[in-house]
Write a protein that holds these residues in place. Structure first.
Motif, mmCIF file in Angstrom:
data_model
loop_
_atom_site.group_PDB
_atom_site.id
_atom_site.type_symbol
_atom_site.label_atom_id
_atom_site.label_comp_id
_atom_site.label_asym_id
_atom_site.label_seq_id
_atom_site.Cartn_x
_atom_site.Cartn_y
_atom_site.Cartn_z
ATOM 1 N N UNK A 142 0.828 -1.200 0.000
ATOM 2 C CA UNK A 142 0.000 0.000 0.000
ATOM 3 C C UNK A 142 0.865 1.254 0.000
ATOM 4 N N UNK A 143 1.929 1.265 0.795
ATOM 5 C CA UNK A 143 2.815 2.423 0.856
ATOM 6 C C UNK A 143 3.524 2.669 -0.469
ATOM 7 N N UNK A 162 -1.506 -13.173 -8.494
ATOM 8 C CA UNK A 162 -1.178 -14.596 -8.476
ATOM 9 C C UNK A 162 -1.631 -15.142 -9.817
ATOM 10 N N UNK A 163 -0.747 -15.817 -10.523
ATOM 11 C CA UNK A 163 -1.056 -16.400 -11.831
ATOM 12 C C UNK A 163 -0.943 -17.906 -11.727
ATOM 13 N N UNK A 164 -1.976 -18.606 -12.193
ATOM 14 C CA UNK A 164 -2.028 -20.062 -12.182
ATOM 15 C C UNK A 164 -1.924 -20.548 -13.623
ATOM 16 N N UNK A 165 -0.707 -20.855 -14.092
ATOM 17 C CA UNK A 165 -0.509 -21.184 -15.507
ATOM 18 C C UNK A 165 -1.263 -22.418 -15.986
ATOM 19 N N UNK A 224 -4.857 -7.978 -7.217
ATOM 20 C CA UNK A 224 -5.215 -7.117 -6.097
ATOM 21 C C UNK A 224 -6.087 -5.972 -6.621
ATOM 22 N N UNK A 225 -6.734 -5.275 -5.706
ATOM 23 C CA UNK A 225 -7.574 -4.135 -6.092
ATOM 24 C C UNK A 225 -6.754 -3.093 -6.846
ATOM 25 N N UNK A 226 -5.517 -2.849 -6.425
ATOM 26 C CA UNK A 226 -4.667 -1.856 -7.097
ATOM 27 C C UNK A 226 -4.301 -2.323 -8.502
ATOM 28 N N UNK A 227 -3.999 -3.602 -8.690
ATOM 29 C CA UNK A 227 -3.704 -4.117 -10.025
ATOM 30 C C UNK A 227 -4.908 -3.956 -10.936
ATOM 31 N N UNK A 228 -6.082 -4.250 -10.419
ATOM 32 C CA UNK A 228 -7.296 -4.080 -11.216
ATOM 33 C C UNK A 228 -7.457 -2.615 -11.633
ATOM 34 N N UNK A 229 -7.187 -1.723 -10.711
ATOM 35 C CA UNK A 229 -7.283 -0.293 -11.022
ATOM 36 C C UNK A 229 -6.279 0.094 -12.105
#
Length: 110
Positions: A6-7, A14-17, A25-30
């Protein structure tokens, strides 16, 4: 770990090949313009990467899945929000956690 991410204002995934599933995460989605309720797969993720940069991502996934690979990666590319078309710069680094055959455990990265 949560306070540190967060900082630093970074996203994680997490990727499941074996299944192609991604947990963002919410930030990645954003950052990728992916709605919170949207199911995400590797293909969804690639769609949110600039077309010229998709080979960077695809080649990296293939490379880290090779037997004997350290699994480490550090790449730069341009996400182009899947729903908003907003182009950004991204620096992604991490380590794939795979079994010796390049399958099994997920890759985890910021």
């Amino acid at each position: 770990m949560q306070l540190a991410t967060e900082a630093a204002d970074i996203g994680t995934f997490d990727f499941y090949p074996n299944t192609g599933a991604l947990q963002l995460s919410a930030r990645s989605r954003e950052l990728f313009g992916i709605p919170p309720d949207m199911n995400v797969t590797y293909e969804t993720y690639l769609t949110a990467v600039h077309p010229e940069d998709r080979p960077i991502v695809h080649d990296t996934v293939a490379r880290v899945r090779q037997p004997g690979s350290s699994g480490r990666f550090d790449i730069e590319y341009r996400p182009v929000g899947s729903t908003n078309g907003r182009e950004r710069g991204a620096d992604e680094d991490g380590r794939a956690c795979l079994d010796p055959a390049g399958t099994g455990r997920p890759a985890i990265g910021p």
